[in-house]
Design a protein around this motif. Structure first.
Motif, short mmCIF file in Angstrom:
data_model
loop_
_atom_site.label_atom_id
_atom_site.label_comp_id
_atom_site.label_asym_id
_atom_site.label_seq_id
_atom_site.Cartn_x
_atom_site.Cartn_y
_atom_site.Cartn_z
N THR A 36 0.83 -1.36 0.10
CA THR A 36 -0.03 0.12 0.01
C THR A 36 0.88 0.92 0.01
OG1 THR A 36 -0.01 -0.06 2.33
CG2 THR A 36 -1.86 -1.10 1.28
N ARG A 38 2.09 2.57 2.51
CA ARG A 38 1.43 3.22 3.87
C ARG A 38 1.75 2.35 4.93
NH1 ARG A 38 -2.75 6.87 1.57
NH2 ARG A 38 -2.63 8.11 4.01
N TYR A 46 -8.16 0.44 0.88
CA TYR A 46 -7.15 0.22 0.01
C TYR A 46 -7.86 -0.03 -1.42
CZ TYR A 46 -3.49 -1.53 -2.99
OH TYR A 46 -2.37 -2.04 -4.07
N GLU A 108 -12.11 -2.46 -3.66
CA GLU A 108 -11.93 -1.80 -2.32
C GLU A 108 -12.05 -2.75 -1.18
OE1 GLU A 108 -13.37 2.00 -1.36
OE2 GLU A 108 -12.61 2.97 -3.11
N TYR A 111 -8.24 -1.63 5.25
CA TYR A 111 -6.98 -2.02 5.77
C TYR A 111 -6.98 -3.17 6.67
CZ TYR A 111 -4.88 2.31 3.85
OH TYR A 111 -4.60 3.55 3.00
#
Length: 135
Positions: A36, A38, A46, A108, A111
């Motif tokens: 990601t 991140r 995501y 989608e 997380y």
């Protein structure tokens, strides 16, 4: 078993972005970050690029096919291998993976679900390495 390992390695390479020469770590936070770009946090989603969805489909198909083959040959593979295969089939990450693959258009994932998916796939890789089939 070797073909499943190759599919999982390809998953790490193309979905997660791990380099070919990079040793895949079992630290999920590192895999999450590579995927990601991140740091992991509970909140957020995501958006899976369409190109990465192919890797999810390949992974699901390969793992499902191999596990079904093992389970269908239960009397030949031994009790320990049967238990490992059944455990892989019923993992939560397989349910998450099926849901993603069957989604119609929006790709989608929260997380927390992505973290669980990556953790589960890493666990599957470890369990597959425990399966020992002898000719």
């Amino acid at each position: 078993m070797e073909s499943i390992e190759q599919v999982i390695n390809n998953f790490y390479r193309y979905f997660c972005g791990c380099a070919d020469n990079q040793n895949i770590t079992d630290k999920i936070e590192d895999i999450f970050y590579t995927t990601t770009e991140r740091e992991y946090e509970d909140r957020g989603t995501y958006s899976i690029p369409v190109a990465k969805m192919l890797e999810l489909r390949k992974l699901l198909t390969a793992v499902d096919d191999a596990i079904e083959l093992l389970l269908a040959n239960d009397i030949y593979i031994g009790e320990n291998n049967f238990k490992i295969a059944l455990n892989i089939k019923t993992k939560e990450c397989m349910t998450i993976l099926r849901g993603l693959v069957q989604a119609q258009s929006v790709y989608e994932i929260e997380y927390s679900q992505l973290f669980e998916l990556l953790k589960g796939i890493t666990s599957i890789r470890q369990e597959i390495n425990r399966i020992s089939l002898r000719a």
